[in-house]
Enzyme design. Sequence first.
Site, PDB file in Angstrom:
ATOM      1  CG  HIS A 101      65.158  55.882 101.523  1.00 56.70           C
ATOM      2  ND1 HIS A 101      66.493  56.119 101.270  1.00 56.70           N
ATOM      3  CD2 HIS A 101      64.642  55.377 100.364  1.00 56.70           C
ATOM      4  CE1 HIS A 101      66.773  55.787 100.019  1.00 56.70           C
ATOM      5  NE2 HIS A 101      65.679  55.328  99.455  1.00 56.70           N
ATOM      6  CB  SER A 102      67.058  52.380 101.691  1.00 55.75           C
ATOM      7  OG  SER A 102      67.942  51.410 101.168  1.00 55.75           O
ATOM      8  CG  MET A 103      69.985  50.346 106.995  1.00 57.84           C
ATOM      9  SD  MET A 103      71.679  50.865 107.390  1.00 57.84           S
ATOM     10  CE  MET A 103      71.373  52.551 107.972  1.00 57.84           C
ATOM     11  CG  HIS A 262      66.978  53.022  96.474  1.00 52.06           C
ATOM     12  ND1 HIS A 262      66.064  52.188  97.076  1.00 52.06           N
ATOM     13  CD2 HIS A 262      67.978  53.217  97.398  1.00 52.06           C
ATOM     14  CE1 HIS A 262      66.473  51.896  98.307  1.00 52.06           C
ATOM     15  NE2 HIS A 262      67.627  52.509  98.530  1.00 52.06           N
TER      16      HIS A 262
END
Length: 285
Positions: A101-103, A262
């Site tokens: 997820h994300s980073m 997000h």
Amino acid sequence: MSIPFEEIRLRLPHIEVAAHLYGPEDGQPVIALHGWLDNAATFSRLAPLLQGIRIVALDLPGHGHSDHRPAGASYNIWDYAYDVLQTAEQFGWKRFSLLGHSMGAIVSVMLAGAMPERIDRLALIDGVIPYTGEADTAPQKLGDSLQALLAVDGKRKPVYPTFEQAVSARMKGVGAVSHDAAERLAQRGLMPVPGGYTWRTDARLMLPSPMRLSRAHALAFVHRVACPASLVLAHQGLMTQPAMVELSEALPFQLHRLPGGHHLHLDDQAGAETVAAVFNPFFAV
């Protein structure tokens, strides 16, 4: 909150990390990587819904219950790739998949591009490439980072008088989240201190990056990914800018646009179920 997982600690050659284990021991091996300033609890809704896979949801170094990197070490995004590889070595996994997820999604793409022979599948949530920078900005970026590093030891992390105040602050943080999501992250990410609670995260994680990949560098990792990849993008996520929309549509990945923010996989049960409905058939192939 009752979630079926096992809490473990792994003594890697260079650092000790914490993780949550989900799924059957004989399931497909998957290492799950959270976003910046989050922790393994980010997968607490999604992981129990994923079928037939053995998930090691890491607290990346500097986050959650994992150790901080030693004095003088850095948190460059590519440093996490080594942490992931050493985690896989602990389990004897020569090939494995990544759920990011994300980073964590960015780290997953970088590792899959750097060592395609090790990665079976990529399941990505609202993240692909890091923020990029070009050559003309590099000296100023490094200077700003060094100046911030000199000052970091004199800074004090915020202390919240109550747990609920910390939860409220996390709801409004980078990548705003629901109350329930913030509570889950806070239960793992906070620690008691005199006067209340503060985050376990290493203060150095908030420092500006000393160096950024150029856009050409970042895309080179994407184009070297050799395994199947499935990317979930949130309608109200962090990849809604025109340039990122254009990039995502040009990727050689399965693309799924889903309602939510997000942290759509954590904000509520419905969001977790929609993400699981994408990833379960992807891992079952």
